[in-house]
Design a protein around this motif. Sequence first.
Motif, short mmCIF file in Angstrom:
data_model
loop_
_atom_site.label_atom_id
_atom_site.label_comp_id
_atom_site.label_asym_id
_atom_site.label_seq_id
_atom_site.Cartn_x
_atom_site.Cartn_y
_atom_site.Cartn_z
N HIS A 219 0.87 -1.17 0.00
CA HIS A 219 0.00 0.00 0.00
C HIS A 219 0.91 1.23 0.00
CE1 HIS A 219 -3.49 -2.52 1.16
NE2 HIS A 219 -2.62 -3.14 1.95
N SER A 243 -9.02 3.87 -2.69
CA SER A 243 -8.79 2.49 -3.14
C SER A 243 -8.32 2.50 -4.59
CB SER A 243 -10.06 1.66 -3.02
OG SER A 243 -10.48 1.59 -1.68
N GLU A 244 -7.26 1.74 -4.86
CA GLU A 244 -6.72 1.74 -6.22
C GLU A 244 -7.80 1.35 -7.22
OE1 GLU A 244 -3.59 -1.12 -6.53
OE2 GLU A 244 -4.91 -2.82 -6.14
N LEU A 281 -4.61 2.63 -1.53
CA LEU A 281 -4.78 1.32 -0.91
C LEU A 281 -5.02 0.23 -1.95
CD1 LEU A 281 -7.12 2.54 1.96
CD2 LEU A 281 -4.63 2.34 2.00
N GLN A 283 -6.92 -2.08 -2.64
CA GLN A 283 -8.25 -2.63 -2.34
C GLN A 283 -9.18 -2.37 -3.53
OE1 GLN A 283 -9.29 -0.70 1.40
NE2 GLN A 283 -7.92 -2.01 2.57
N GLU A 284 -8.74 -2.81 -4.69
CA GLU A 284 -9.47 -2.57 -5.94
C GLU A 284 -10.92 -3.05 -5.84
OE1 GLU A 284 -9.44 -1.49 -10.11
OE2 GLU A 284 -7.50 -1.96 -9.22
N ARG A 286 -13.57 -1.92 -4.17
CA ARG A 286 -14.06 -2.03 -2.78
C ARG A 286 -13.60 -3.34 -2.13
NH1 ARG A 286 -18.72 0.24 -5.25
NH2 ARG A 286 -19.01 2.42 -4.66
N GLY A 287 -12.42 -3.80 -2.54
CA GLY A 287 -11.83 -4.95 -1.88
C GLY A 287 -12.06 -6.29 -2.56
N ARG A 320 -13.70 -3.65 2.10
CA ARG A 320 -12.45 -2.99 2.46
C ARG A 320 -12.18 -3.04 3.96
NH1 ARG A 320 -13.38 2.46 -0.96
NH2 ARG A 320 -15.48 2.07 -0.14
#
Length: 388
Positions: A219, A243-244, A281, A283-284, A286-287, A320
């Motif tokens: 991250h 988030s990425e 982050l 967490q593409e 929403r995770g 996430r």
Amino acid sequence: MTPPGSLATEPPSDVTADPRVPGLRQVHRAMAELRRGTPVLLRGRDACLVVAAAETVGALGLAELTHAARQPAVLLLAPVRAAAVLQRPVPHAPDDDGAVALRLPPSLTAPETLRSLADPTAERLLPELPERVTVPPLAQAAIALAKLGRLLPALVAAPATEAAAARLSLLSVDAADILDYPATAATSLTRVAEARVPLEDAPEARIIAFRAAEGGIEHLAILIGTPEKTAAEGGAPLVRAHSECFTGDLLGSLRCDCGPQLRGALARMAQDPAGGVLLYLAQEGRGIGLVNKLRAYTLQDGGLDTLDANRALGYGADERNFLVAATMLRAVGVERVRLLTNNPDKIAGLTACGIDVLGREAHAFDPNGVNDGYLKTKALRFGHLLPE
């Protein structure tokens, strides 16, 4: 002293200095095994479960699972995905352990059919619908492991013994370590690299990379100006937890507003005397990961909105972990923030992790003609504070 050419019998002291590392490492290995289609054994206090990911397992993996099992295998699905497969609502029962188990008739155990049961974007031509059966122990950990590996939360599973799994050289992992992994990995994040990187929108920028103790994905914290100095003097710099988004941030996708939010946040922090921290982050979607986000896009093209598409894949509306963001903020000396967001859940998430959110700064951008429905869903179903 160990003689030359011989193997040391005692590990170096620094290897075992952090008691979290062995558990993190084993979970990370288990993710990799599932991704390559190999079964793994989940250990609990009173039970063991051998599992394989439905979307990756092949004939060899199914044969290994069958030889390790002591009962017929079932298909474990997240309840929202099971409802789609069964074509009827699936009420949640307290003893379901976060999963639904379906009996797998012999005609439905081919790898291709398993993938069609797991993936709602695949063609489904089923000769019969599977029957719902009792959920085996450790199902919750199995579903969690698939999600950690960014796989569809759908697994072939059967009760097994450690001895049977050992004969096949299958990796074993404690179920408790799987369930603890998100929090443990987040709190073990440490700074591993830092560099000054002048940006088009923020010339005075530095990037700090963070990595968890098990060596997983990094991250990034992008520091604009001197936010740590602001924090040390009692101020509150701007902060955004971003988030990425490969499609929006890098390719300029019109399906979302991520690209404008990223660049807009950097520019806004550059203009703020207090500076800012943009947490980028890994967490593409929403995770759920990039591959599953693309699957969700396919479902959206078929009429589902963002939230329902994620659920159809077996994921929650938002997967996430905001403890990642809180750990990074503490590491750069920023614990009092003005949060740049439209999402009340981010405020609640960071606050719950001990970050003092002094206020919210709105961060909205006009629809572009393509993402209008996406923004509407954000407001109506995710509760984002967007202008009418």
